[in-house]
Design a protein around this motif. Structure first.
Motif, PDB file in Angstrom:
ATOM      1  N   GLY A  54      50.938 -28.260 -56.092  1.00 54.85           N
ATOM      2  CA  GLY A  54      50.199 -27.512 -57.113  1.00 54.85           C
ATOM      3  C   GLY A  54      49.895 -28.396 -58.310  1.00 54.85           C
ATOM      4  O   GLY A  54      49.983 -27.956 -59.459  1.00 54.85           O
ATOM      5  N   GLY A  59      47.449 -27.025 -64.499  1.00 56.70           N
ATOM      6  CA  GLY A  59      48.593 -26.291 -65.038  1.00 56.70           C
ATOM      7  C   GLY A  59      49.895 -27.080 -65.086  1.00 56.70           C
ATOM      8  O   GLY A  59      49.920 -28.272 -65.448  1.00 56.70           O
ATOM      9  N   MET A  67      51.440 -18.607 -56.702  1.00 56.10           N
ATOM     10  CA  MET A  67      50.386 -17.632 -56.978  1.00 56.10           C
ATOM     11  C   MET A  67      51.013 -16.284 -57.284  1.00 56.10           C
ATOM     12  O   MET A  67      52.198 -16.075 -57.023  1.00 56.10           O
ATOM     13  N   ILE A  68      50.196 -15.390 -57.848  1.00 54.62           N
ATOM     14  CA  ILE A  68      50.678 -14.045 -58.175  1.00 54.62           C
ATOM     15  C   ILE A  68      49.682 -13.016 -57.659  1.00 54.62           C
ATOM     16  O   ILE A  68      48.469 -13.276 -57.618  1.00 54.62           O
ATOM     17  N   ASN A 118      55.048 -19.067 -52.327  1.00 55.40           N
ATOM     18  CA  ASN A 118      56.072 -19.221 -53.379  1.00 55.40           C
ATOM     19  C   ASN A 118      57.475 -19.454 -52.830  1.00 55.40           C
ATOM     20  O   ASN A 118      58.325 -19.991 -53.543  1.00 55.40           O
ATOM     21  N   SER A 127      60.768 -18.831 -62.410  1.00 54.13           N
ATOM     22  CA  SER A 127      60.111 -18.065 -63.484  1.00 54.13           C
ATOM     23  C   SER A 127      61.199 -17.237 -64.176  1.00 54.13           C
ATOM     24  O   SER A 127      62.276 -17.022 -63.598  1.00 54.13           O
ATOM     25  N   TYR A 143      55.564 -11.301 -56.378  1.00 54.54           N
ATOM     26  CA  TYR A 143      55.859 -12.486 -57.207  1.00 54.54           C
ATOM     27  C   TYR A 143      57.319 -12.459 -57.663  1.00 54.54           C
ATOM     28  O   TYR A 143      58.053 -13.435 -57.525  1.00 54.54           O
ATOM     29  N   THR A 187      48.376 -21.099 -68.719  1.00 51.29           N
ATOM     30  CA  THR A 187      47.692 -21.806 -67.618  1.00 51.29           C
ATOM     31  C   THR A 187      46.737 -20.816 -66.943  1.00 51.29           C
ATOM     32  O   THR A 187      46.669 -19.648 -67.320  1.00 51.29           O
ATOM     33  N   GLU A 188      46.087 -21.289 -65.888  1.00 48.51           N
ATOM     34  CA  GLU A 188      45.101 -20.430 -65.198  1.00 48.51           C
ATOM     35  C   GLU A 188      45.732 -19.217 -64.534  1.00 48.51           C
ATOM     36  O   GLU A 188      45.057 -18.213 -64.313  1.00 48.51           O
ATOM     37  N   ILE A 189      47.014 -19.291 -64.188  1.00 53.66           N
ATOM     38  CA  ILE A 189      47.637 -18.189 -63.452  1.00 53.66           C
ATOM     39  C   ILE A 189      47.692 -16.916 -64.303  1.00 53.66           C
ATOM     40  O   ILE A 189      47.775 -15.811 -63.768  1.00 53.66           O
ATOM     41  N   ASN A 190      47.648 -17.076 -65.627  1.00 49.07           N
ATOM     42  CA  ASN A 190      47.756 -15.884 -66.487  1.00 49.07           C
ATOM     43  C   ASN A 190      46.577 -15.743 -67.459  1.00 49.07           C
ATOM     44  O   ASN A 190      46.719 -15.169 -68.536  1.00 49.07           O
TER      45      ASN A 190
END
Ligand SMILES: NC(=O)c1ccc[n+]([C@@H]2O[C@H](COP(=O)([O-])OP(=O)(O)OC[C@H]3O[C@@H](n4cnc5c(N)ncnc54)[C@H](OP(=O)(O)O)[C@@H]3O)[C@@H](O)[C@H]2O)c1
Length: 262
Positions: free
Chosen positions: A24, A28, A104-105, A125, A153, A166, A201-204
């Motif tokens: 990844g 990010g 990913m989520i 994940n 996390s 997630y 980051t892009e994930i959120n």
């Protein structure tokens, strides 16, 4: 004397002669990890699906004098993972450090969680870190030195609505980190997890655009702000470095104090 003391510090955090593989790494937290490990002297192998972005990151690292290799892989599928492992073996790559970061989520509400969505999140994940680590451990074991860092996390410690697969995957990666630590420590491999709080980051992206969520961050994080990927550089370097020689099975929470306070 001061120079000698600085050399001691340098030895604690130097990754000279080491190769680190980061999943990844096309953006990010993964790209930031590649940057700090390369700055500490590691040769870095960057993995993700978007080869253009990976090549851009690798070029940036090479421009700063680091050695960087970009390899495309889809870690969400068994075939993608096997193809990566085969490509690494064919190229004679045997990393000393593995950072299982790709993630990913799925923000589905409980009633909307679908079987394919669940499988996708658990596959990337949780399953990918398990089997990528299994594939790369023999070389670390043979050397008697290795570092595995799983990016978990704060949702490895707490629950959250609209993040069921997630949260389950991150609790599970915490358990896997501890079971790996129990078994791989005897080979000189330290396995730890980083538990970031809310890092921009892009994930959120969707949360960053939500004013209510921003207010929650300001109210609940003692540092009163979002985390930035740069905030993780020091903790990540610690977990990958000689300085982590007796850190094993640890969950390192980096969340501005959010989970430490009520
Ligand atoms: N940002 C946060 O607040 C936060 C907090 C706690 C934990 N984390 C964890 O930190 C890790 C990195 O997230 P991030 O915040 O940096 O998010 P991000 O910017 O969305 O990065 C996710 C990375 O995973 C890669 N990826 C996604 N699907 C993949 C697949 N099937 N195969 C290979 N690579 C794949 C993406 O690259 P491609 O699209 O190019 O494949 C990208 O490089 C995740 O495990 C996430 O759960 C993030």
């Amino acid at each position: 004397m001061a120079t000698e003391r600085l050399a001691e510090i340098d030895a604690l955090f130097s990754l000279a002669g080491r190769t680190a593989l980061i999943t990844g790494a096309s953006g990010g937290i993964g790209a930031a990890t590649a940057r700090v490990l390369a700055a500490a002297g590691a040769r870095v192998i960057l993995i993700a699906r978007n080869l253009d972005r990976l090549e851009e990151e690798a070029a940036h690292l090479r421009a700063s004098g680091a050695e960087a290799l970009a390899l495309r892989a889809d870690l969400g599928t068994e075939q993608g993972l096997e193809a990566l492992v085969a490509a690494l073996a064919a190229a004679g790559e045997a990393p000393d450090i593995l950072v299982n970061n790709a993630g990913m989520i799925d923000r589905a509400a409980f009633d909307d969680v679908s079987r394919p969505g669940w499988d996708e999140v658990i596959g990337l994940n949780l399953t990918a870190p398990m089997f990528l680590t299994q594939a790369l451990i023999p070389a670390m074991r043979a050397r008697g030195w290795g570092r595995v860092v799983n990016i978990a996390s704060i949702l490895a410690l707490q629950g959250k609505k609209n993040a069921h697969s997630y949260t389950a995957s991150k609790h599970a990666i915490a358990g896997l980190t501890r079971s790996m630590a129990a078994e791989l420590g005897q080979d000189g491999v330290c396995v730890n997890a980083l538990c970031p709080g809310y890092i921009r980051t892009e994930i959120n992206t969707v949360l960053q655009q939500d004013a209510g969520f921003g207010a929650m961050i300001a109210a609940r994080v003692p540092l009163q702000r979002w985390g930035e990927t740069a905030d993780l550089a020091g903790p990540l370097l610690l977990l990958c470095s000689p300085a982590a020689s007796y850190l094993n099975g640890h969950m390192l929470v980096v969340d501005g104090g959010m989970t430490a306070v009520h």
